[in-house]
Design a protein around this motif. Sequence first.
Motif, PDB file in Angstrom:
ATOM      1  N   PRO A 260      -3.809   1.789  16.068  1.00 33.25           N
ATOM      2  CA  PRO A 260      -3.350   1.962  17.426  1.00 33.25           C
ATOM      3  C   PRO A 260      -4.073   1.431  18.865  1.00 33.25           C
ATOM      4  CG  PRO A 260      -3.550   4.181  16.445  1.00 33.25           C
ATOM      5  CD  PRO A 260      -4.244   3.038  15.580  1.00 33.25           C
ATOM      6  N   SER A 261      -5.427   1.295  18.792  1.00 32.66           N
ATOM      7  CA  SER A 261      -6.143   0.498  19.824  1.00 32.66           C
ATOM      8  C   SER A 261      -5.602  -0.963  19.690  1.00 32.66           C
ATOM      9  CB  SER A 261      -7.573   0.829  19.555  1.00 32.66           C
ATOM     10  OG  SER A 261      -8.220   0.372  18.383  1.00 32.66           O
ATOM     11  N   GLU A 262      -5.575  -1.551  18.450  1.00 30.54           N
ATOM     12  CA  GLU A 262      -5.191  -2.845  18.471  1.00 30.54           C
ATOM     13  C   GLU A 262      -3.884  -3.138  18.864  1.00 30.54           C
ATOM     14  OE1 GLU A 262      -8.316  -3.800  14.680  1.00 30.54           O
ATOM     15  OE2 GLU A 262      -6.110  -3.418  14.378  1.00 30.54           O
ATOM     16  N   ALA A 263      -2.709  -2.265  18.644  1.00 30.61           N
ATOM     17  CA  ALA A 263      -1.577  -2.537  18.751  1.00 30.61           C
ATOM     18  C   ALA A 263      -1.361  -2.226  20.486  1.00 30.61           C
ATOM     19  CB  ALA A 263      -0.742  -1.422  18.317  1.00 30.61           C
ATOM     20  N   PHE A 264      -2.387  -1.515  21.116  1.00 36.72           N
ATOM     21  CA  PHE A 264      -2.510  -1.125  22.582  1.00 36.72           C
ATOM     22  C   PHE A 264      -2.886  -2.467  23.164  1.00 36.72           C
ATOM     23  CE2 PHE A 264      -4.052   1.530  26.143  1.00 36.72           C
ATOM     24  CZ  PHE A 264      -2.962   1.456  26.717  1.00 36.72           C
ATOM     25  N   ALA A 265      -3.997  -3.086  22.575  1.00 34.86           N
ATOM     26  CA  ALA A 265      -4.371  -4.403  23.242  1.00 34.86           C
ATOM     27  C   ALA A 265      -3.374  -5.668  23.070  1.00 34.86           C
ATOM     28  CB  ALA A 265      -5.470  -4.625  22.371  1.00 34.86           C
ATOM     29  N   ILE A 266      -2.797  -5.580  21.864  1.00 33.55           N
ATOM     30  CA  ILE A 266      -1.616  -6.761  21.792  1.00 33.55           C
ATOM     31  C   ILE A 266      -0.408  -6.340  22.886  1.00 33.55           C
ATOM     32  CG2 ILE A 266       0.245  -7.383  20.368  1.00 33.55           C
ATOM     33  CD1 ILE A 266      -1.807  -6.971  17.755  1.00 33.55           C
ATOM     34  N   ILE A 267      -0.319  -5.224  23.121  1.00 37.33           N
ATOM     35  CA  ILE A 267       0.970  -4.911  24.023  1.00 37.33           C
ATOM     36  C   ILE A 267       0.508  -5.504  25.355  1.00 37.33           C
ATOM     37  CG2 ILE A 267       2.079  -3.272  25.486  1.00 37.33           C
ATOM     38  CD1 ILE A 267       3.464  -3.483  22.693  1.00 37.33           C
ATOM     39  N   GLN A 268      -0.580  -5.446  25.756  1.00 42.19           N
ATOM     40  CA  GLN A 268      -1.022  -6.086  27.002  1.00 42.19           C
ATOM     41  C   GLN A 268      -0.500  -7.691  27.057  1.00 42.19           C
ATOM     42  OE1 GLN A 268      -2.688  -3.416  28.937  1.00 42.19           O
ATOM     43  NE2 GLN A 268      -2.072  -2.436  26.844  1.00 42.19           N
ATOM     44  N   LYS A 269      -0.406  -8.251  26.142  1.00 47.54           N
ATOM     45  CA  LYS A 269      -0.106  -9.790  26.178  1.00 47.54           C
ATOM     46  C   LYS A 269       1.206 -10.178  26.191  1.00 47.54           C
ATOM     47  CE  LYS A 269      -2.676 -12.563  24.341  1.00 47.54           C
ATOM     48  NZ  LYS A 269      -3.305 -12.870  25.511  1.00 47.54           N
ATOM     49  N   VAL A 270       2.265  -9.063  26.007  1.00 45.33           N
ATOM     50  CA  VAL A 270       3.739  -9.470  25.971  1.00 45.33           C
ATOM     51  C   VAL A 270       4.515  -9.496  26.979  1.00 45.33           C
ATOM     52  CG1 VAL A 270       3.654  -8.381  23.640  1.00 45.33           C
ATOM     53  CG2 VAL A 270       4.635  -7.068  25.676  1.00 45.33           C
ATOM     54  N   LYS A 271       5.730 -10.165  27.075  1.00 45.33           N
ATOM     55  CA  LYS A 271       6.461 -10.677  28.327  1.00 45.33           C
ATOM     56  C   LYS A 271       7.512  -9.326  28.654  1.00 45.33           C
ATOM     57  CE  LYS A 271       9.659 -13.812  30.350  1.00 45.33           C
ATOM     58  NZ  LYS A 271       8.888 -14.433  31.490  1.00 45.33           N
ATOM     59  N   PHE A 272       8.075  -8.766  27.640  1.00 47.74           N
ATOM     60  CA  PHE A 272       8.964  -7.788  27.366  1.00 47.74           C
ATOM     61  C   PHE A 272       8.853  -6.812  26.256  1.00 47.74           C
ATOM     62  CE2 PHE A 272      13.422  -6.473  26.528  1.00 47.74           C
ATOM     63  CZ  PHE A 272      13.760  -5.835  27.677  1.00 47.74           C
ATOM     64  N   VAL A 273       9.301  -5.712  26.234  1.00 45.59           N
ATOM     65  CA  VAL A 273       9.563  -4.715  25.151  1.00 45.59           C
ATOM     66  C   VAL A 273      10.835  -4.031  25.060  1.00 45.59           C
ATOM     67  CG1 VAL A 273       8.463  -2.596  24.247  1.00 45.59           C
ATOM     68  CG2 VAL A 273       7.027  -4.337  25.182  1.00 45.59           C
ATOM     69  N   LEU A 274      11.537  -4.084  23.935  1.00 48.05           N
ATOM     70  CA  LEU A 274      12.820  -3.559  23.771  1.00 48.05           C
ATOM     71  C   LEU A 274      12.555  -2.277  22.788  1.00 48.05           C
ATOM     72  CD1 LEU A 274      15.890  -3.029  24.291  1.00 48.05           C
ATOM     73  CD2 LEU A 274      16.258  -4.742  22.425  1.00 48.05           C
ATOM     74  N   SER A 275      12.470  -1.128  23.018  1.00 53.82           N
ATOM     75  CA  SER A 275      11.981  -0.012  22.303  1.00 53.82           C
ATOM     76  C   SER A 275      12.881   1.255  22.177  1.00 53.82           C
ATOM     77  CB  SER A 275      10.779   0.186  22.515  1.00 53.82           C
ATOM     78  OG  SER A 275      10.085   1.085  21.689  1.00 53.82           O
ATOM     79  N   GLU A 276      13.021   1.690  20.993  1.00 56.01           N
ATOM     80  CA  GLU A 276      13.519   3.034  20.811  1.00 56.01           C
ATOM     81  C   GLU A 276      12.383   3.963  21.210  1.00 56.01           C
ATOM     82  OE1 GLU A 276      16.573   1.562  17.337  1.00 56.01           O
ATOM     83  OE2 GLU A 276      14.956   2.833  16.893  1.00 56.01           O
ATOM     84  N   ASP A 277      12.884   5.347  21.239  1.00 52.41           N
ATOM     85  CA  ASP A 277      11.831   6.298  21.589  1.00 52.41           C
ATOM     86  C   ASP A 277      10.773   6.396  20.559  1.00 52.41           C
ATOM     87  OD1 ASP A 277      10.530   8.357  22.740  1.00 52.41           O
ATOM     88  OD2 ASP A 277      12.006   9.938  21.736  1.00 52.41           O
ATOM     89  N   SER A 278       9.442   5.750  20.913  1.00 46.51           N
ATOM     90  CA  SER A 278       8.366   5.926  20.206  1.00 46.51           C
ATOM     91  C   SER A 278       7.125   5.733  20.593  1.00 46.51           C
ATOM     92  CB  SER A 278       8.467   4.849  18.871  1.00 46.51           C
ATOM     93  OG  SER A 278       8.135   3.589  19.928  1.00 46.51           O
ATOM     94  N   GLY A 279       5.940   5.851  19.954  1.00 45.88           N
ATOM     95  CA  GLY A 279       4.671   5.833  20.763  1.00 45.88           C
ATOM     96  C   GLY A 279       4.399   4.442  21.295  1.00 45.88           C
TER      97      GLY A 279
ATOM     98  N   PRO B 159       7.155  -4.861  31.361  1.00 41.49           N
ATOM     99  CA  PRO B 159       8.546  -4.658  31.532  1.00 41.49           C
ATOM    100  C   PRO B 159       9.149  -4.142  30.053  1.00 41.49           C
ATOM    101  CG  PRO B 159       8.011  -6.808  32.125  1.00 41.49           C
ATOM    102  CD  PRO B 159       6.987  -6.264  31.654  1.00 41.49           C
ATOM    103  N   THR B 160       9.543  -2.735  30.197  1.00 41.10           N
ATOM    104  CA  THR B 160      10.260  -2.114  28.929  1.00 41.10           C
ATOM    105  C   THR B 160      11.271  -1.300  29.134  1.00 41.10           C
ATOM    106  OG1 THR B 160       7.748  -1.340  28.851  1.00 41.10           O
ATOM    107  CG2 THR B 160       9.179  -0.105  27.500  1.00 41.10           C
ATOM    108  N   LEU B 161      12.429  -1.708  28.224  1.00 43.50           N
ATOM    109  CA  LEU B 161      13.730  -1.218  28.323  1.00 43.50           C
ATOM    110  C   LEU B 161      13.595  -0.304  27.047  1.00 43.50           C
ATOM    111  CD1 LEU B 161      16.995  -3.050  28.748  1.00 43.50           C
ATOM    112  CD2 LEU B 161      16.926  -0.926  27.584  1.00 43.50           C
ATOM    113  N   ALA B 162      13.922   1.104  27.364  1.00 39.04           N
ATOM    114  CA  ALA B 162      13.719   2.037  26.176  1.00 39.04           C
ATOM    115  C   ALA B 162      15.124   2.560  25.964  1.00 39.04           C
ATOM    116  CB  ALA B 162      12.946   3.166  26.855  1.00 39.04           C
ATOM    117  N   ILE B 163      15.551   2.702  24.871  1.00 40.83           N
ATOM    118  CA  ILE B 163      16.972   3.087  24.395  1.00 40.83           C
ATOM    119  C   ILE B 163      16.684   4.321  23.589  1.00 40.83           C
ATOM    120  CG2 ILE B 163      18.909   2.458  23.064  1.00 40.83           C
ATOM    121  CD1 ILE B 163      18.193  -0.278  23.039  1.00 40.83           C
ATOM    122  N   PHE B 164      17.222   5.489  24.308  1.00 42.98           N
ATOM    123  CA  PHE B 164      17.136   6.940  23.938  1.00 42.98           C
ATOM    124  C   PHE B 164      17.911   7.495  22.807  1.00 42.98           C
ATOM    125  CE2 PHE B 164      13.950   6.738  27.246  1.00 42.98           C
ATOM    126  CZ  PHE B 164      12.953   7.638  26.670  1.00 42.98           C
ATOM    127  N   GLY B 165      19.136   7.330  22.838  1.00 44.24           N
ATOM    128  CA  GLY B 165      20.235   7.831  22.010  1.00 44.24           C
ATOM    129  C   GLY B 165      20.086   9.369  22.155  1.00 44.24           C
TER     130      GLY B 165
END
Length: 643
Positions: free
Chosen positions: A550-569, A580-586
């Motif tokens: 998880p901490s490595e994924a968290f560090a990687i996220i700091q480098k991205v331009k945009f996140v398209l995600s369903e409901d998750s950690g 910038p995060t667009l969350a799709i919840f359903g």
Amino acid sequence: MEGSSIKISIIMPTYNRANFIKETIESIRNQTYQNWELIIIDDGSDDNTEEMVLGIKDDRIHFHKAGRIAINGKIKNIGIEKAQGQLISFMDSDDLWAETKLEKQVLALKDYPDAGFSLTGGYNFKNIYQPIDFFYKQREGMRYGEIFIPFFKSEISTTTPSLIVRRECLRIAGGFDESKPFSDTDYILKLASQFKAVILYEPLLYRRLHDTNDSGTNWIEGYRQGIDLIRANKKKLPVGIAREAFFRLYVNFGEDCFGHGKKRKGIKNFFHAWENKPLSIVPIKKTVKGLLKWMLNIDPGKLPGTTQLTSKPWDGSKPPKRMLAIRLQAMGDVVITLPYLQYLRNSLPASTKIDFLTRKECEDIPKNISLFNKVSSLGGGRNFKKQIFNGMILLPKFFLRRYDVVIDLQNNEVSEFIRKAIRPKAWSVFDRFSSIAAGERTRIAIEAVNLGKNKIDTGFHFSTHFDPNEMLKNNGWNGISDLVVLNPAAAFPTRNWPLENYVSFAELWLGQYPNSQFLVLGTSFMRSKAGYLQKKLGERLINIVDQTIPSEAFAIIQKVKFVLSEDSGLMHMAWVSGRPTLAIFGSTRSDWSRPLGIHSYFLDSSDLPCGNCMQETCFFGDNHCLTRYTPAFIFEKAINLIE
């Protein structure tokens, strides 16, 4: 439909249900099976129930005023006397039926002519389309045969609004027992002792929970009647099944006693449970757990929505020397607390130490960012007893640290136990049930200790030596392309946007931003989805699923331009990092878990009649709360968000 010549008499007792009865009647009028009569027996209502009923123009509805009787079985018997149908059904005036309920039961009785009656599955609810619990674990299929023994094995639901019975069975079994306040269970058992049944496990009954439910106000009498029922049939049952039935009932009775503050009665019932199964440790565990809750003044009988944030503010003229923040589960919820605690850290002098307590499974990220002075963790998974045991082991260390302030961002029995044992000078407790975003409730809880205003701070610093650039380059990143996360990671079908839509979105994105690469990461749960995306997007996709903690994924996220995600950690990691995060919840409740801040946007189902249903599978079979969002629509929202 075939068999529609069979008339069903629906008997509905009612008393002061003007606020619910119209909706209940409409659920009957909307049935796909239409050959029915509705016999409403009013038990002396003094509200406008009669006005509500008579305002519905339908010749099949018959309203009868019985005066105040207050005996549910007698009211049902009055309805049975007036019934004209070959099948008799029952409905409570505050519950609802699925549209196909009658049709499916008529067909079931036609297919099984030896069955005297039929029952269905269902669920309890407070908000429509948001189940609290289901009558059966099984949600589809059927069962046919004798159910007398299964009744005492707690395999059968015994609520009459799920029941349809043949009229000839009523002539043999007789009517409801008018001497008992809870005659439904007794009556279904009477049927089960004489006739076979066909049970449809599909949830076709929706039972509404509210403050005036009879079962909620007469709960002790209900348990006593259950005990009498087992005693009356004890000789007809195998010894082991009778003992097991007593055991389950006494355990449940004891838990409810503790929930209503009757600890002595609760202990007595746990003792009776133990008498029936002397080798079981369950009564001992339940007794200890109940006493702990009572000692800590925790009210397990509180209903969601009734709790409010509580606190004892810090009143010292100087900043506190040491603080403890508690958030135990789950990973996404732990991550949500971090930007608010980061802001608190930066608003206090460096001499104030902030420690953090979480579960072992959630400690990785808190331990690998430069935010906390000390991170402690509880083992034992989600097991209450093991968590309490681990908490007791940690208490001596907590005592030595002499915490001035405890911020309980979990608010459960374990965190309450630890906070009260520490006895800090100031504390606050997270409002666990309010229908506002978890991040906002976190902010409010932190502000409640009176250490100043609080808000989001995404300026995290990582103490780990992990190099996200190296991992990304080793997996195909060219080092210059913008990174876009595609995260189809929600746990259930009703929360999954179609995978082909992610591919179409990626193609639209490349048309606007050709110097981009896509990234998918997470646990092995994502492996098959990542494989599909990689097949479609080729070298444009960087697949590092199951390669990060998880901490490595968290560090990687700091480098991205945009996140398209369903409901998750991972979605929570993104917005708390300021990405910038667009969350799709359903079907998810977005009021609780939506991202916050001007850098985030979310789409949910709250605008639909079915709302945030929280179902694992779609009522309508098409996931239309998500499929209505086209890739072009999502792309437009993404552009607006980043530009």
